[in-house]
Design a protein around this motif. Structure first.
Motif, mmCIF file in Angstrom:
data_model
loop_
_atom_site.group_PDB
_atom_site.id
_atom_site.type_symbol
_atom_site.label_atom_id
_atom_site.label_comp_id
_atom_site.label_asym_id
_atom_site.label_seq_id
_atom_site.Cartn_x
_atom_site.Cartn_y
_atom_site.Cartn_z
ATOM 1 N N GLN A 1 -16.682 9.614 10.882
ATOM 2 C CA GLN A 1 -15.595 9.084 11.916
ATOM 3 C C GLN A 1 -16.099 8.335 13.015
ATOM 4 O OE1 GLN A 1 -12.539 10.393 10.816
ATOM 5 N NE2 GLN A 1 -14.012 11.367 9.345
ATOM 6 N N HIS A 2 -17.416 8.028 13.235
ATOM 7 C CA HIS A 2 -18.003 7.168 14.216
ATOM 8 C C HIS A 2 -18.445 6.004 13.932
ATOM 9 C CE1 HIS A 2 -19.778 11.471 15.242
ATOM 10 N NE2 HIS A 2 -18.573 11.606 15.505
ATOM 11 N N GLY A 3 -18.306 5.119 14.721
ATOM 12 C CA GLY A 3 -18.957 3.707 14.694
ATOM 13 C C GLY A 3 -20.179 3.776 15.611
ATOM 14 N N TYR A 4 -21.489 3.459 15.005
ATOM 15 C CA TYR A 4 -22.721 3.408 15.869
ATOM 16 C C TYR A 4 -23.110 2.027 15.984
ATOM 17 C CZ TYR A 4 -26.271 6.365 17.912
ATOM 18 O OH TYR A 4 -27.074 7.244 18.804
ATOM 19 N N ILE A 5 -23.388 1.450 17.306
ATOM 20 C CA ILE A 5 -23.999 0.330 17.329
ATOM 21 C C ILE A 5 -25.445 0.448 17.853
ATOM 22 C CG2 ILE A 5 -23.939 -1.812 18.473
ATOM 23 C CD1 ILE A 5 -20.690 -1.417 18.780
ATOM 24 N N PHE A 6 -26.662 -0.165 17.183
ATOM 25 C CA PHE A 6 -27.922 0.293 17.643
ATOM 26 C C PHE A 6 -28.376 -0.794 18.567
ATOM 27 C CE2 PHE A 6 -27.130 2.722 13.871
ATOM 28 C CZ PHE A 6 -28.155 3.740 14.097
ATOM 29 N N GLN A 7 -29.404 -0.685 19.420
ATOM 30 C CA GLN A 7 -29.972 -1.874 20.410
ATOM 31 C C GLN A 7 -30.361 -3.031 19.718
ATOM 32 O OE1 GLN A 7 -32.812 -0.231 22.908
ATOM 33 N NE2 GLN A 7 -33.735 -2.031 23.551
ATOM 34 N N ALA A 8 -31.099 -2.713 18.605
ATOM 35 C CA ALA A 8 -31.607 -3.754 17.604
ATOM 36 C C ALA A 8 -30.761 -4.324 16.695
ATOM 37 C CB ALA A 8 -32.980 -3.356 17.465
ATOM 38 N N HIS A 9 -29.422 -3.920 16.534
ATOM 39 C CA HIS A 9 -28.451 -4.182 15.628
ATOM 40 C C HIS A 9 -28.560 -3.546 14.218
ATOM 41 C CE1 HIS A 9 -30.883 -7.633 14.164
ATOM 42 N NE2 HIS A 9 -30.945 -8.085 15.271
ATOM 43 N N ASN A 10 -29.861 -3.547 13.810
ATOM 44 C CA ASN A 10 -30.003 -2.891 12.421
ATOM 45 C C ASN A 10 -29.498 -3.564 11.331
ATOM 46 O OD1 ASN A 10 -31.815 -1.187 14.134
ATOM 47 N ND2 ASN A 10 -31.021 0.708 13.092
ATOM 48 N N GLN B 1 -12.064 -11.460 13.218
ATOM 49 C CA GLN B 1 -11.737 -10.685 14.606
ATOM 50 C C GLN B 1 -12.904 -11.066 15.818
ATOM 51 O OE1 GLN B 1 -9.677 -6.948 13.336
ATOM 52 N NE2 GLN B 1 -8.978 -7.273 15.221
ATOM 53 N N VAL B 2 -14.201 -11.010 15.217
ATOM 54 C CA VAL B 2 -15.297 -11.241 16.035
ATOM 55 C C VAL B 2 -15.761 -12.537 16.267
ATOM 56 C CG1 VAL B 2 -15.999 -8.582 15.812
ATOM 57 C CG2 VAL B 2 -16.946 -10.710 14.510
ATOM 58 N N GLY B 3 -14.984 -13.575 15.704
ATOM 59 C CA GLY B 3 -15.211 -14.574 15.860
ATOM 60 C C GLY B 3 -16.443 -15.180 14.815
ATOM 61 N N LEU B 4 -16.538 -14.647 13.675
ATOM 62 C CA LEU B 4 -17.622 -15.140 12.710
ATOM 63 C C LEU B 4 -16.918 -15.347 11.274
ATOM 64 C CD1 LEU B 4 -20.603 -12.598 13.716
ATOM 65 C CD2 LEU B 4 -20.224 -15.164 14.215
ATOM 66 N N GLY B 5 -15.590 -15.444 11.587
ATOM 67 C CA GLY B 5 -14.971 -15.909 10.015
ATOM 68 C C GLY B 5 -15.485 -16.796 9.082
ATOM 69 N N GLU B 6 -16.280 -18.090 9.826
ATOM 70 C CA GLU B 6 -16.886 -19.096 9.181
ATOM 71 C C GLU B 6 -18.386 -18.799 8.780
ATOM 72 O OE1 GLU B 6 -16.451 -22.539 11.283
ATOM 73 O OE2 GLU B 6 -13.968 -22.720 11.141
ATOM 74 N N ARG B 7 -18.696 -17.493 9.089
ATOM 75 C CA ARG B 7 -20.182 -17.223 8.807
ATOM 76 C C ARG B 7 -20.290 -16.105 7.959
ATOM 77 N NH1 ARG B 7 -20.286 -20.245 13.349
ATOM 78 N NH2 ARG B 7 -22.175 -21.432 13.578
ATOM 79 N N VAL B 8 -19.353 -15.466 7.262
ATOM 80 C CA VAL B 8 -19.305 -14.579 6.365
ATOM 81 C C VAL B 8 -20.524 -14.399 5.414
ATOM 82 C CG1 VAL B 8 -16.962 -13.722 6.517
ATOM 83 C CG2 VAL B 8 -17.704 -15.606 4.517
ATOM 84 N N ASP B 9 -20.840 -15.681 4.867
ATOM 85 C CA ASP B 9 -22.011 -15.628 3.864
ATOM 86 C C ASP B 9 -23.226 -15.885 4.561
ATOM 87 O OD1 ASP B 9 -19.942 -15.292 1.723
ATOM 88 O OD2 ASP B 9 -19.356 -17.130 1.651
ATOM 89 N N TYR B 10 -23.497 -16.205 5.953
ATOM 90 C CA TYR B 10 -24.770 -16.263 6.626
ATOM 91 C C TYR B 10 -25.644 -14.843 6.399
ATOM 92 C CZ TYR B 10 -23.522 -20.671 8.507
ATOM 93 O OH TYR B 10 -23.151 -22.051 8.833
ATOM 94 N N TYR B 11 -27.020 -15.066 6.377
ATOM 95 C CA TYR B 11 -27.923 -14.138 6.578
ATOM 96 C C TYR B 11 -28.294 -13.932 7.998
ATOM 97 C CZ TYR B 11 -28.204 -14.005 1.547
ATOM 98 O OH TYR B 11 -27.793 -13.799 0.055
ATOM 99 N N PRO B 12 -28.670 -12.692 8.396
ATOM 100 C CA PRO B 12 -28.843 -12.481 9.593
ATOM 101 C C PRO B 12 -30.058 -13.358 10.405
ATOM 102 C CG PRO B 12 -28.665 -10.532 8.376
ATOM 103 C CD PRO B 12 -28.599 -11.310 7.458
ATOM 104 N N ASP B 13 -30.954 -13.817 9.503
ATOM 105 C CA ASP B 13 -32.058 -15.001 9.915
ATOM 106 C C ASP B 13 -31.411 -16.118 10.481
ATOM 107 O OD1 ASP B 13 -33.969 -13.138 9.792
ATOM 108 O OD2 ASP B 13 -34.742 -13.777 7.779
ATOM 109 N N ASN B 14 -30.141 -16.375 10.042
ATOM 110 C CA ASN B 14 -29.603 -17.540 10.167
ATOM 111 C C ASN B 14 -28.475 -17.584 11.574
ATOM 112 O OD1 ASN B 14 -31.072 -19.401 8.263
ATOM 113 N ND2 ASN B 14 -29.676 -18.367 6.637
ATOM 114 N N LEU B 15 -28.421 -16.466 12.007
ATOM 115 C CA LEU B 15 -27.586 -16.151 13.020
ATOM 116 C C LEU B 15 -28.348 -15.981 14.414
ATOM 117 C CD1 LEU B 15 -25.166 -13.348 11.316
ATOM 118 C CD2 LEU B 15 -24.872 -15.877 11.547
ATOM 119 N N SER B 16 -27.720 -16.241 15.498
ATOM 120 C CA SER B 16 -28.202 -16.224 16.896
ATOM 121 C C SER B 16 -28.223 -14.853 17.238
ATOM 122 C CB SER B 16 -27.307 -16.926 17.986
ATOM 123 O OG SER B 16 -25.982 -16.249 17.927
ATOM 124 N N GLY B 17 -28.906 -14.321 18.167
ATOM 125 C CA GLY B 17 -28.593 -12.817 18.996
ATOM 126 C C GLY B 17 -27.540 -12.258 18.943
ATOM 127 N N GLY B 18 -26.689 -13.292 19.598
ATOM 128 C CA GLY B 18 -25.264 -12.724 19.938
ATOM 129 C C GLY B 18 -24.456 -12.522 18.625
#
Length: 237
Positions: free
Chosen positions: A93-102, A138-155
């Protein structure tokens, strides 16, 4: 504070909660007689020095640890005395957001967000993909659905983590230092995004933070020092 907050029911009710780590001579109490009430729809920020017990309290509320005393009622479920199975059900029932995004580095943004739905058997694989893609949009990443985390910025990584936490439309979002590794603008954007999406979905947010730049977004601030809860403060504009 939200206009209807006072009429909303209680989402979290913590009463006389203590918590101890270790055994024998290594035993150390980290939380002392915690009493806290949070109503549905509130956005609460929990502040305090490092080592004051904030993350411990967050993980207890999130069902990641077992409560040892008192009462811990979350979304109408008593977690004190709950079995492992009951805690697992509560976590759904919860959404959990960790410091290091995990995020899982071997999975795309879409696949990472989809993980937030895989504990919900009512969704088909197609529905999970559609909901994950819509949330990334909704979070502004509609064009990056197929990107891997290493290709994304911290934000962007933290936005994926937010999308994963919110994709199942939880009634409660718990966040542990979600802006810690972000610059001022990215941190503000992430918190504003959480606030807007959560309010659209009508859920409650409890966020641990050291970031004084975002305190103004809170309905209330809870201060925890040396394992003890300080009086609640209302944020005024």
């Amino acid at each position: 504070m939200n206009a209807n907050t006072k009429q909303n029911k209680v989402a979290i009710a913590v009463k006389n909660l203590d918590h101890t780590f270790g055994q024998g001579n290594l035993k150390k109490q980290v939380l002392f007689n915690i009493n806290l009430e949070i109503r549905s729809g509130e956005m609460i920020l929990m502040t305090g020095p490092s080592g004051s017990g904030k993350t411990t309290l967050l993980t207890l509320i999130g069902g990641l640890r077992s409560a040892q005393s008192g009462s811990l009622k979350v979304l109408d479920k008593e977690l004190f005395g709950a079995s492992t199975r009951q805690l697992a059900q509560a976590r759904r029932q919860h959404g959990y957001i960790f410091q290091a995004h995990n995020l899982h580095h071997s999975l795309t943004a879409l696949q990472n967000v989809r993980m937030g739905l895989e504990v919900h058997p009512e969704f088909s694989p197609k529905e999970m993909n559609e909901k994950a893609a819509a949330m990334l949009e909704q979070v502004g990443l509609g064009e990056r659905v197929d990107y891997y985390p290493d290709n994304l910025s911290g934000g962007q990584k933290q936005r994926v983590a937010i999308a994963r936490a919110l994709v199942s439309r939880p009634k409660l979002v718990l966040a542990d230092e979600p802006t810690a590794a972000l610059d001022s603008k990215s941190g503000r954007d992430v918190v504003t995004l959480m606030q807007n999406l959560a309010r659209e979905q009508g859920c409650t947010i409890l966020m641990v933070t050291h970031d004084s730049r975002i305190l103004d977004v809170a309905d209330r601030i809870v201060n925890l020092e040396d394992g003890k809860l300080k009086p609640l403060n209302t944020v005024t504009a």
